[in-house]
Design an enzyme around this catalytic site. Sequence first.
Site, mmCIF file in Angstrom:
data_model
loop_
_atom_site.group_PDB
_atom_site.id
_atom_site.type_symbol
_atom_site.label_atom_id
_atom_site.label_comp_id
_atom_site.label_asym_id
_atom_site.label_seq_id
_atom_site.Cartn_x
_atom_site.Cartn_y
_atom_site.Cartn_z
ATOM 1 N N ARG A 196 -9.283 -28.617 9.606
ATOM 2 C CA ARG A 196 -8.099 -29.556 9.064
ATOM 3 C C ARG A 196 -6.748 -28.718 9.712
ATOM 4 N NH1 ARG A 196 -5.351 -29.053 4.786
ATOM 5 N NH2 ARG A 196 -6.953 -28.250 3.297
ATOM 6 N N HIS B 213 -4.054 -31.311 3.548
ATOM 7 C CA HIS B 213 -5.049 -32.106 2.881
ATOM 8 C C HIS B 213 -4.701 -33.319 2.805
ATOM 9 C CE1 HIS B 213 -8.400 -33.289 0.200
ATOM 10 N NE2 HIS B 213 -7.472 -33.511 -0.583
ATOM 11 N N TYR C 28 -1.329 -21.558 1.245
ATOM 12 C CA TYR C 28 -2.791 -20.797 0.994
ATOM 13 C C TYR C 28 -3.677 -20.667 2.222
ATOM 14 C CZ TYR C 28 -4.321 -25.872 1.489
ATOM 15 O OH TYR C 28 -4.228 -27.069 1.941
#
Length: 370
Positions: free
Chosen positions: A255, A259, A268
């Site tokens: 990805r 998200h 992160y």
Amino acid sequence: MRTGGELLQLVSPKGERISHPEFDVWVKDVGDEQLCGLYEDMTVIRRIDAEATALQRQGELALWPPLLGQEAAQIGSSRSLHDDDFVFPSYRESGVAYVRGAHLSEISRVWRGNSSYGWDPQRINMATPQIIIGSQSLHAAGYAMGVQLEGATTAVIAYFGDGATSEGDVSEAMVFAASYQAPVVFFCQNNHWAISEPVRIQSHIELADRPNGFGIPSMRVDGNDVLAVMAATRVALDRAKKGGGPTFIEAVTYRMGPHTTADDPTRYRDPIELEDWAAKDPIVRLRKLLETKGLLTDSVEAKVKAKADAVAAEFRSSCIGMPDPNPLEVFDHVYSTPNSWIERQKDHYTRYLNSFGQGDAAQPVQEGGR
């Protein structure tokens, strides 16, 4: 079916065609024209994704789950399906919906907040987006068992991410599918991140090794290789339709975006990791293969760009021009037959809306009256 830690790959990140004695036969019909078609599909859905992300940033969509980087996994698998096969997606399979024939307005409808569903599942043989993580795997297993009982020769496919494999629903679905040898394909897009949780924390073994404990054969495929994805999906679908039972496919992809548009992956994720995966970009990979074969001519490039531009423009206009819903539609489709409890609530809500002096509650809510 699963052999060691092998990652099925038919096109390298450099665009080189890799021969595979077992899987080449499954894509031998994919000629030059079909390769160009796959390139167009992937380019178009990336453009849809970019347009939807822009619309969300401009306040026209409430939320959007990007698919950037997962184009090969979605196109390779969905282009392997037959019209009568049935799809159970998660919330990220807008590329699959496009291939299945969903109208562009239907793809954005839920994310604009105009409806609780996107398209008519029976029209395109694809269930509406599932937000609850992993639930669609149970739906797919149950539907496949029904298909089996009816004696049909169709297959069912469930899409979910790596994070869903940590949910009990997926394990329960595999138990039932294996027990009844249901004709279902569990297609896991391992994009390495379940929101901010890396896959290495969720599983200390490869995800494709998990289904073996349920007696389900699996394949681990390069999810950025559209040809490899297509070959693996065709194998699994063929097995299902011939009574061989379920198959689990782990499409290893990445990805590259957030998200959802409410997420900030820079908090992160190591930027070097993103750089490494950007070098494996699925569209760039196929583009290199087409260039090597001399297929990416100026006319092909112009055709693909024109199609992407047209689809993006239609997607934007259909989204912005979408009529506001009738507020009383929230009571529709709760029950298949009349229900006094729902009718009473509908009556109370009608009188509540009319108390604002806006007239007929059956009319769409005006801006500022929501």
